[in-house]
Design an enzyme around this catalytic site. Structure first.
Site, mmCIF file in Angstrom:
data_model
loop_
_atom_site.group_PDB
_atom_site.id
_atom_site.type_symbol
_atom_site.label_atom_id
_atom_site.label_comp_id
_atom_site.label_asym_id
_atom_site.label_seq_id
_atom_site.Cartn_x
_atom_site.Cartn_y
_atom_site.Cartn_z
ATOM 1 N N ARG A 152 16.374 -134.289 26.384
ATOM 2 C CA ARG A 152 15.126 -134.706 27.060
ATOM 3 C C ARG A 152 14.910 -136.066 27.155
ATOM 4 O O ARG A 152 13.887 -136.365 28.080
ATOM 5 C CB ARG A 152 13.905 -134.040 26.273
ATOM 6 C CG ARG A 152 13.931 -132.655 26.374
ATOM 7 C CD ARG A 152 12.667 -132.267 25.337
ATOM 8 N NE ARG A 152 11.913 -131.338 25.734
ATOM 9 C CZ ARG A 152 11.712 -130.087 25.418
ATOM 10 N NH1 ARG A 152 12.287 -129.600 24.894
ATOM 11 N NH2 ARG A 152 10.478 -129.624 26.229
ATOM 12 N N ARG A 164 0.915 -120.097 21.482
ATOM 13 C CA ARG A 164 1.577 -121.122 20.843
ATOM 14 C C ARG A 164 0.786 -122.311 20.756
ATOM 15 O O ARG A 164 -0.002 -122.629 21.470
ATOM 16 C CB ARG A 164 2.641 -121.488 22.005
ATOM 17 C CG ARG A 164 4.095 -120.864 21.367
ATOM 18 C CD ARG A 164 5.140 -121.243 22.612
ATOM 19 N NE ARG A 164 5.389 -122.749 23.132
ATOM 20 C CZ ARG A 164 6.214 -123.171 23.773
ATOM 21 N NH1 ARG A 164 7.410 -122.427 24.275
ATOM 22 N NH2 ARG A 164 6.525 -124.301 24.086
#
Ligand SMILES: Nc1ncnc2c1ncn2[C@@H]1O[C@H](COP(=O)(O)OP(=O)(O)OP(=O)(O)O)[C@@H](O)[C@H]1O
Ligand SMILES: [Mg+2]
Length: 195
Positions: free
Chosen positions: A90, A135
């Site tokens: 990333r 989440r």
């Protein structure tokens, strides 16, 4: 023939869903850095404790932590036919680290999947997921931060892989089955179908 793959795309683009389908089809492990972190947080391990505050704020976990975790995982012996990395790399530093790791193992990448989905669709999908999965990083604030980091730091990394002619571009806004069909057709065309 090996399938050493990366899947890249913004939050909610369907990487995890497609990763599972591809992993089953090609008999390779799907390695999701986010899933590994979540399992460690749930198990209250040392790694989980190090990662938790970053994740809940929508920030990246420091490169050293994530990279050493990936280095260990791709060296395991279930990766002889390949692997599918989801959520790594990333950052530019992670791209460079991964190149070095795979070079040491003699396992260069075969293809990089780029899933694209427009922002309105992403936000809708994640709102829905927040209601279902709960989440802790699917709050509006953390999501904004994650999408911003993706656009600034992660999306430009595709240029590096494009220069190496590894990228397969896929429209991720269709149904999971349609995306899967498009992916398999594109990967088979790129890598050869007789695996
Ligand atoms: N390569 C990485 N480098 C640094 N941090 C990471 C990395 N991969 C995962 N993380 C941490 O784990 C969090 C969750 O990652 P995960 O990949 O599950 O989610 P996402 O890509 O934001 O969303 P989605 O599950 O929709 O793909 C990230 O926001 C980040 O804090
Ligand atoms: Mg995911």
């Amino acid at each position: 023939m090996t399938h050493r793959l990366l899947i890249m795309g913004p939050q909610g683009s369907g990487k995890g869903t497609q990763a599972k389908l591809l992993a089953d089809r090609y008999g390779i492990p799907a390695i999701s850095t986010g899933d590994i972190f979540r399992a460690n947080i749930a198990g209250d391990t040392e790694l989980g404790r190090r990662a938790k505050t970053y994740i809940e704020a929508g920030e990246l976990v420091p490169d050293e932590v994530t990279t050493s975790m990936v280095r260990d995982r791709v060296a395991e012996d279930d990766t002889t036919e390949g692997f599918l990395l989801d959520g790594y790399p990333r950052t530019r530093a992670q791209v460079d680290a991964l190149e070095a790791i795979l070079q040491d193992l003699g396992k260069p990448l075969d293809a990089v999947i780029a899933l694209s989905v427009n922002r309105n669709v992403l936000v809708e999908r994640i709102k829905r997921r927040a209601g279902i999965e709960g989440r802790s990083d699917d709050t509006p604030e953390a999501l904004d931060r994650r999408l911003a980091i993706y656009a600034q730091e992660t999306a430009p990394l595709l240029d590096f892989y494009r220069e190496h002619d590894l990228v397969v571009d896929i429209d991720g806004s269709q149904t999971p089955q349609e995306v899967d069909a498009a992916l398999v057709a594109a990967l088979d065309a790129k890598l050869g179908a007789d695996a």
